[in-house]
Design an enzyme around this catalytic site. Structure first.
Site, PDB file in Angstrom:
ATOM      1  CG  ASP A   7       3.544   6.296   8.024  1.00 40.76           C
ATOM      2  OD1 ASP A   7       4.212   6.487   6.987  1.00 40.76           O
ATOM      3  OD2 ASP A   7       2.581   5.524   8.072  1.00 40.76           O
ATOM      4  NE  ARG A  26       7.503 -18.153   9.203  1.00 39.17           N
ATOM      5  CZ  ARG A  26       7.983 -18.829  10.256  1.00 39.17           C
ATOM      6  NH1 ARG A  26       8.556 -18.191  11.248  1.00 39.17           N
ATOM      7  NH2 ARG A  26       7.895 -20.136  10.298  1.00 39.17           N
ATOM      8  CE1 TYR A  72      -4.132   4.015   4.164  1.00 40.51           C
ATOM      9  CE2 TYR A  72      -2.876   2.458   5.491  1.00 40.51           C
ATOM     10  CZ  TYR A  72      -3.663   2.729   4.390  1.00 40.51           C
ATOM     11  OH  TYR A  72      -3.983   1.734   3.510  1.00 40.51           O
ATOM     12  CE  LYS A 126       0.891   3.317   0.038  1.00 44.36           C
ATOM     13  NZ  LYS A 126      -0.210   2.592  -0.523  1.00 44.36           N
TER      14      LYS A 126
HETATM   15  C1  LIG Z   1       0.835   6.989   5.465  1.00 42.03           C
HETATM   16  C2  LIG Z   1       0.674   5.519   5.159  1.00 42.03           C
HETATM   17  N1  LIG Z   1       1.250   4.628   5.971  1.00 42.03           N
HETATM   18  C3  LIG Z   1       1.124   3.300   5.743  1.00 42.03           C
HETATM   19  C4  LIG Z   1       0.396   2.820   4.683  1.00 42.03           C
HETATM   20  C5  LIG Z   1       0.234   1.341   4.492  1.00 42.03           C
HETATM   21  O1  LIG Z   1       1.033   0.857   3.486  1.00 42.03           O
HETATM   22  P1  LIG Z   1       0.733  -0.502   2.693  1.00 42.03           P
HETATM   23  O2  LIG Z   1      -0.415  -0.229   1.779  1.00 42.03           O
HETATM   24  O3  LIG Z   1       2.017  -0.782   2.011  1.00 42.03           O
HETATM   25  O4  LIG Z   1       0.376  -1.547   3.695  1.00 42.03           O
HETATM   26  C6  LIG Z   1      -0.203   3.726   3.795  1.00 42.03           C
HETATM   27  C7  LIG Z   1      -0.976   3.248   2.647  1.00 42.03           C
HETATM   28  O5  LIG Z   1      -1.590   4.011   1.937  1.00 42.03           O
HETATM   29  C8  LIG Z   1      -0.065   5.122   4.052  1.00 42.03           C
HETATM   30  O6  LIG Z   1      -0.650   6.037   3.274  1.00 42.03           O
END
Ligand SMILES: Cc1ncc(COP(=O)(O)O)c(C=O)c1O
Length: 385
Positions: A173, A49, A101, A198
């Site tokens: 992000d 962890r 998001y 992604k």
């Molecule tokens: C811009 C963005 N940030 C964060 C996330 C979250 O990622 P995760 O699905 O790996 O939790 C996403 C998911 O689509 C996203 O599009």
């Protein structure tokens, strides 16, 4: 010819973070499928962890390519976001881009606001909103660039100039651009955060997240969050993501070339409708995109003004763009944000920022671009658009 000592992205993504293979001859480090470690070992590991060789390897590679001093991996992008938000206290304030998001919005709104954190949403493509930073002195400024799903391009350097001499931390992000295309820390951000699920992994077979920074304060806070909040990834997922990362540079080139061709096709077919792609000259922040992104990445958003039913039929007709949550994998996907990724946002809020029922998002994969265009063209013909 580059005679500098620093290796390039392509080389680091393959060779950095290749440790824990000593004496075995293995080219690729193994998966350390262990929950715990013998006390007082030479490497300081104790319990997975709070650390594991597969975390360390991935963290080293990502720190290199994001030009960070610290990178901390998490179980998902949302876990990475949780780690950053969990550092806030009661009374803290976030100034966030209004198009983020859906799950980031939900996490702030339905979880952290309960604990006394407040948030104000603004349109950061408007210069007046940048001035809002000095007016409200937020603890965090939260942006994505390009944004999900509208692909607004936010001027990271301008915002960083506004936050740099203050207590405000700028979080970017970087998921939609990827580490290959954009480097938020070089542009002055305090934190660059990615969903590794992604483009970093790129194969839609693992989840992960990372927080990158040059600031020891944030580096320590993230290590604490990884273990204290139980947000750690699995060693297997880290290993998969590390494997995916080795081909990120060539994948991003192909994603971007394919997406550019498809965006041009859609724009030509629908000259009076909205087709968003950062490297199309018609994009409202095209100049900013050229300044901070190496290429346009693989996402296109369009609003053809055809309403909910026809838009959903269009996505259902597509053969290669499977309708699914997520993006950034080698295979093309399509998404209807209003009913999928951004369904957690109330309709009035969603529509006020431009996420209409006619809006759809394409994550363009690395298939042959002619096949993708034929697929789109016949689906559009079938629904009579
Ligand atoms: C811009 C963005 N940030 C964060 C996330 C979250 O990622 P995760 O699905 O790996 O939790 C996403 C998911 O689509 C996203 O599009």
């Amino acid at each position: 010819m580059n005679n500098k000592k620093e290796p390039h992205f392509e080389t680091d993504s393959i060779h950095a973070g290749n440790e824990f293979r000593e004496g075995t001859g293995a080219i690729i480090p193994p998966i350390y499928a262990t929950s715990t470690f013998e006390s007082d070992n030479d490497y300081g590991f104790d319990y997975t962890r709070s650390g594991n060789p597969n975390f360390t390897n991935l963290e080293k590679t990502i720190a290199k390519i994001e030009k960070a001093d610290y990178a901390t991996v998490f179980a998902s992008g949302v876990s990475a976001i949780t780690a950053v938000l969990s550092t806030l206290d009661k009374g803290s304030m976030i100034l966030a881009e209004e198009n983020i998001y859906g799950c980031t919005y939900r996490l702030i709104d339905q979880v952290f606001c309960k604990f006394g954190v407040s948030v104000e949403y603004v349109d950061f493509t408007n210069e007046k909103s940048i001035k809002r930073i000095s007016e409200v002195s937020p603890d965090l400024v939260w942006i994505e660039s390009p944004t999900n799903p509208l692909l607004k391009v936010i001027d990271i350097e301008s915002i960083a100039n506004e936050t740099k001499d203050s207590e405000t931390a700028l979080v970017v992000d970087n998921t939609f651009s990827s580490s290959y295309i954009q480097c938020p820390l070089e542009l002055g951000a305090d934190i660059s955060l990615l969903s590794l699920t992604k483009y970093t992994n790129g194969h839609s077979d693992a989840l992960g997240g990372v927080v990158c920074t040059r600031d020891t304060y944030w580096g320590d806070k993230m290590m604490f969050s990884q273990k204290a909040l139980g947000l750690q990834p699995s060693p297997f997922d880290c290993w998969l993501i590390q494997r995916g990362l080795k081909t990120q540079s060539i994948r991003m080139e192909k994603h971007s070339n394919n997406a550019y061709e498809i965006a041009k096709y859609l724009e030509e077919r629908f000259p009076n409708e909205k087709v968003f792609y950062p490297f199309l000259e018609s994009h409202p922040q095209y100049e900013i995109a050229l300044k901070q992104m190496k290429m346009g990445s693989g996402i296109i958003t369009a609003d053809l003004g055809i309403g909910l039913e026809k838009t959903v039929s269009l996505l259902n007709e597509l053969q290669y763009f499977t309708k699914a949550e997520s993006l950034g994998g080698i295979e093309s996907l399509s998404c209807h944000p209003a009913s999928m990724t951004h369904a957690a946002i109330p309709r009035n809020v969603r529509e006020s920022v431009g996420i209409t029922d006619s809006l759809f998002r394409l994550s363009v994969g690395i298939e042959n671009v002619d096949d993708l265009i034929i697929d789109l063209s016949s689906a559009l013909d079938k629904i009579g658009a």
